[in-house]
Design a protein around this motif. Structure first.
Motif, mmCIF file in Angstrom:
data_model
loop_
_atom_site.group_PDB
_atom_site.id
_atom_site.type_symbol
_atom_site.label_atom_id
_atom_site.label_comp_id
_atom_site.label_asym_id
_atom_site.label_seq_id
_atom_site.Cartn_x
_atom_site.Cartn_y
_atom_site.Cartn_z
ATOM 1 N N GLU A 232 76.149 -36.249 85.883
ATOM 2 C CA GLU A 232 74.901 -36.994 85.831
ATOM 3 C C GLU A 232 74.396 -37.095 84.395
ATOM 4 O O GLU A 232 74.531 -36.150 83.629
ATOM 5 N N CYS A 233 73.799 -38.231 84.076
ATOM 6 C CA CYS A 233 73.183 -38.417 82.767
ATOM 7 C C CYS A 233 71.843 -39.109 82.961
ATOM 8 O O CYS A 233 71.778 -40.228 83.465
ATOM 9 N N GLU B 208 81.095 -44.825 88.815
ATOM 10 C CA GLU B 208 79.645 -44.944 88.613
ATOM 11 C C GLU B 208 78.986 -45.388 89.915
ATOM 12 O O GLU B 208 79.313 -46.437 90.462
ATOM 13 N N ARG C 70 72.194 -34.003 80.570
ATOM 14 C CA ARG C 70 73.499 -34.118 81.236
ATOM 15 C C ARG C 70 73.668 -32.946 82.192
ATOM 16 O O ARG C 70 73.403 -31.802 81.820
ATOM 17 N N SER D 19 72.610 -42.214 85.335
ATOM 18 C CA SER D 19 74.018 -42.436 85.655
ATOM 19 C C SER D 19 74.515 -41.298 86.530
ATOM 20 O O SER D 19 74.312 -40.121 86.212
ATOM 21 N N TYR D 20 75.146 -41.658 87.641
ATOM 22 C CA TYR D 20 75.806 -40.690 88.510
ATOM 23 C C TYR D 20 77.272 -41.092 88.561
ATOM 24 O O TYR D 20 77.614 -42.121 89.148
ATOM 25 N N ARG D 21 78.124 -40.294 87.944
ATOM 26 C CA ARG D 21 79.558 -40.593 87.953
ATOM 27 C C ARG D 21 80.235 -39.619 88.907
ATOM 28 O O ARG D 21 80.256 -38.417 88.672
ATOM 29 N N GLN D 22 80.762 -40.158 89.976
ATOM 30 C CA GLN D 22 81.309 -39.392 91.089
ATOM 31 C C GLN D 22 82.780 -39.065 90.886
ATOM 32 O O GLN D 22 83.559 -39.905 90.456
ATOM 33 N N LYS E 167 72.494 -46.437 88.809
ATOM 34 C CA LYS E 167 72.142 -47.649 88.092
ATOM 35 C C LYS E 167 70.891 -47.382 87.278
ATOM 36 O O LYS E 167 70.144 -46.443 87.550
#
Length: 183
Positions: free
Chosen positions: A109-110, A84, A173, A91-94, A87
């Motif tokens: 991304e969410c 993550e 998403r 949400s950006y989960r790499q 913030k």
């Protein structure tokens, strides 16, 4: 010492010194199979044995344990492995722990309903693209605005001012990629 990759460390310092397992074993006064077992992490040497082996390289215990080992290549990532980097309501989960030395960055991304990347458009070097998986995402690029839904996609040069905003009552998403890595 169980958490440390003693075998990997030993192999790295041995190879840096230009020694074969056999040559290191001979210098340290131990068997070749002992070096092999240690490097495979099949056995843990005592501190005294490790000190004797390292003296044959030569390298001290402190330097040995202070070494920064290169990260082992990772090819597959479970959902729980994504890092993550966002913030708040976005949400950006790499994919991957770090982008150091990487040219491509991929994100899951969410965007929560109503979330927005900001009123001031983003600009940065490179290119980016994304595929909307769920929800609706309003994408504005260089003044052109489009609402994208599941299955729709975008692609543009990132120097063009751009902005993302979730519209609707469900999270948007997106799977995206950018090059070079810009987060």
């Amino acid at each position: 010492m169980d958490d440390l990759d003693i075998g990997g460390r030993l192999k790295q310092v041995r190879e840096r010194a230009g020694l074969s397992q056999r040559a290191l074993a001979k210098r340290a006064g131990i068997t070749n199979s002992t070096v092999s077992l240690i490097e495979a992490n099949s056995t843990n040497p005592s501190v005294g044995a490790l000190k004797r082996i390292l003296e044959a390289i030569p390298i001290g215990l402190a330097e040995f344990f202070a070494l920064e080992l290169p990260e082992k290549p990772t090819f597959f990532y479970r959902a729980c492995d994504l890092v993550e980097i966002g913030k708040g309501p976005i949400s950006y989960r790499q994919v991957g722990r770090t982008m150091a030395g990487k040219r491509l960055q991929m994100l899951w991304e969410c965007y929560q309903p109503g979330s927005d990347t900001g009123r001031i458009p983003l600009t940065h070097e490179g290119e980016e693209c994304g595929l909307v998986i769920a929800g609706q995402l309003e994408v504005t690029v260089d003044g052109a605005r489009q609402v994208l839904s599941a299955g729709d996609a975008y692609a543009f040069e990132s120097l063009r001012p751009h902005r993302f905003r979730c519209i609707g009552d469900v999270p948007a998403r997106v799977v995206s990629a950018c090059t070079p890595a810009s987060f």
